[in-house]
Design an enzyme around this catalytic site. Structure first.
Site, mmCIF file in Angstrom:
data_model
loop_
_atom_site.group_PDB
_atom_site.id
_atom_site.type_symbol
_atom_site.label_atom_id
_atom_site.label_comp_id
_atom_site.label_asym_id
_atom_site.label_seq_id
_atom_site.Cartn_x
_atom_site.Cartn_y
_atom_site.Cartn_z
ATOM 1 N N LYS A 31 -7.660 -37.106 -2.759
ATOM 2 C CA LYS A 31 -8.837 -37.930 -3.029
ATOM 3 C C LYS A 31 -9.584 -38.104 -1.713
ATOM 4 O O LYS A 31 -8.984 -38.498 -0.710
ATOM 5 C CB LYS A 31 -8.431 -39.285 -3.591
ATOM 6 C CG LYS A 31 -9.601 -40.209 -3.924
ATOM 7 C CD LYS A 31 -9.098 -41.518 -4.538
ATOM 8 C CE LYS A 31 -10.257 -42.397 -4.967
ATOM 9 N NZ LYS A 31 -11.004 -42.951 -3.804
ATOM 10 N N ASN B 159 -15.712 -39.595 -8.580
ATOM 11 C CA ASN B 159 -15.401 -41.011 -8.379
ATOM 12 C C ASN B 159 -16.576 -41.675 -7.661
ATOM 13 O O ASN B 159 -17.272 -41.040 -6.886
ATOM 14 C CB ASN B 159 -14.111 -41.131 -7.550
ATOM 15 C CG ASN B 159 -13.798 -42.566 -7.157
ATOM 16 O OD1 ASN B 159 -13.638 -42.870 -5.980
ATOM 17 N ND2 ASN B 159 -13.695 -43.450 -8.127
ATOM 18 N N GLY B 160 -16.774 -42.958 -7.942
ATOM 19 C CA GLY B 160 -17.783 -43.715 -7.212
ATOM 20 C C GLY B 160 -18.915 -44.213 -8.092
ATOM 21 O O GLY B 160 -19.700 -43.411 -8.602
ATOM 22 N N CYS C 272 -9.964 -43.829 2.104
ATOM 23 C CA CYS C 272 -10.014 -45.244 2.477
ATOM 24 C C CYS C 272 -10.608 -45.404 3.876
ATOM 25 O O CYS C 272 -10.131 -44.775 4.828
ATOM 26 C CB CYS C 272 -8.615 -45.847 2.426
ATOM 27 S SG CYS C 272 -8.590 -47.605 2.821
#
Length: 312
Positions: free
Chosen positions: A122, A194-195, A83
């Site tokens: 992550k 991811n993404g 994040c």
């Protein structure tokens, strides 16, 4: 995904897919240790398999929170090192931790020593000022040596100054090739991509290289995508649930929520993504986002919304 993937959305997502691993919104260690832990840890048994995503950087605090997660029945604890928001940076949470791999390793070790459930991470492929592939390998190597075997890789760097979180999901280019090289160089680790993934065709293509894929905002905004996941990615032979049946399945859950004093929009705000791509979709969304605040009989509106989904 803070304020999005709460327990109510996860209950809804589980109506669409029985096999997908679901994640909570990111919960900070402070919220669990000094706030209403039951509010953040509460979940329905149907949500399993289920991972609690934690934000923090103090090993002892993360270990204590991992124990709470294990006691609450979670299947996995995931440390967020991705994040990029200013708010979490100021608390030494999220992507800024990529600049401190030894600290992340200490956090992972503390959690692994404290619990028997899986501890995963992550992360991004880098941050500005620390975005070389060698530095990424150093990060993964140190965290691996602390006992982490599963890494979910958001295949963008995070730019920690000057970009908003939204821009950090769009401006830095996707580098699936970097994530693929990471899998090649760490073949014994579970590497989940991811993404920017939006379709099941893309998922299938990426699964030729990676051990898994993570869908974030696409799964929220277009949740009916999940209805085909079990058949197309997990080999299930169960029929694909219809939009109408998925919402119909939510009725008893909504009734319980209302009887406990909750508001219907707490739940229906999460299902609006069912209403897209067909005649009547706009009316469906209006019923559950606008009209819901004007009626004395919200369940009747829900039934109208189900009727609009029939045959869609």
């Amino acid at each position: 995904m803070m304020d999005w993937t709460d327990r109510r959305f996860r209950y809804f997502a589980r109506q669409l897919s029985q096999h997908t691993l679901l994640y909570t919104e990111m919960v900070t260690t402070g919220a669990l240790l000094h706030g209403d832990a039951s509010r953040f840890l509460g979940h329905d048994e149907c949500e399993h398999p289920l991972a609690l995503q934690l934000g923090g950087s103090v090993p002892n605090d993360l270990a204590a929170c991992a124990k709470l997660a294990e006691a609450a029945g979670y299947d996995e604890v995931n440390l967020n090192v991705g994040c990029p928001s200013d708010r979490v940076q100021n608390n030494m949470i999220g992507a800024c931790l990529m600049g401190h791999p030894s600290l992340v390793a200490d956090c992972v070790k503390a959690m692994r020593d404290a619990v028997d459930i899986e501890v995963t991470v992550k992360h991004r492929i880098g941050i500005n000022g620390r975005d070389s592939y060698a530095e990424l390998c150093d990060f993964v190597g140190q965290v691996r040596d602390a006992g982490c075997r599963s890494f979910t890789v958001h295949a963008r760097i995070a730019i920690l100054e000057g970009l908003s979180p939204k821009q950090n999901r769009e401006v830095p280019p996707l580098r699936y090739d970097i994530a693929a090289q990471l899998k090649k160089d760490f073949p014994d680790l579970e590497i989940i991509l991811n993404g920017g993934i939006k379709t099941l065709d893309e998922c299938r293509a990426h699964l030729q290289t990676f051990d898994g894929v993570m869908l974030g905002r696409e799964a929220y905004h277009n949740p009916y995508l999940l209805a085909r996941v079990d058949r197309e990615l997990f080999g299930s032979e169960a029929p694909v649930i219809s939009r109408a049946q998925a919402l119909r399945n939510m009725r008893p859950y909504i009734e319980r929520h209302l009887s406990d004093g909750g508001a219907m929009h707490h739940i229906t705000r999460h299902v609006l993504g069912l209403g897209q791509g067909f005649p009547g979709a706009r009316r469906f969304r209006q019923l559950l986002s606008v009209d819901i605040h004007k009626t004395s009989n919200p369940l009747a509106l829900l039934d109208q919304a189900v009727a609009l989904l029939e045959g869609r």
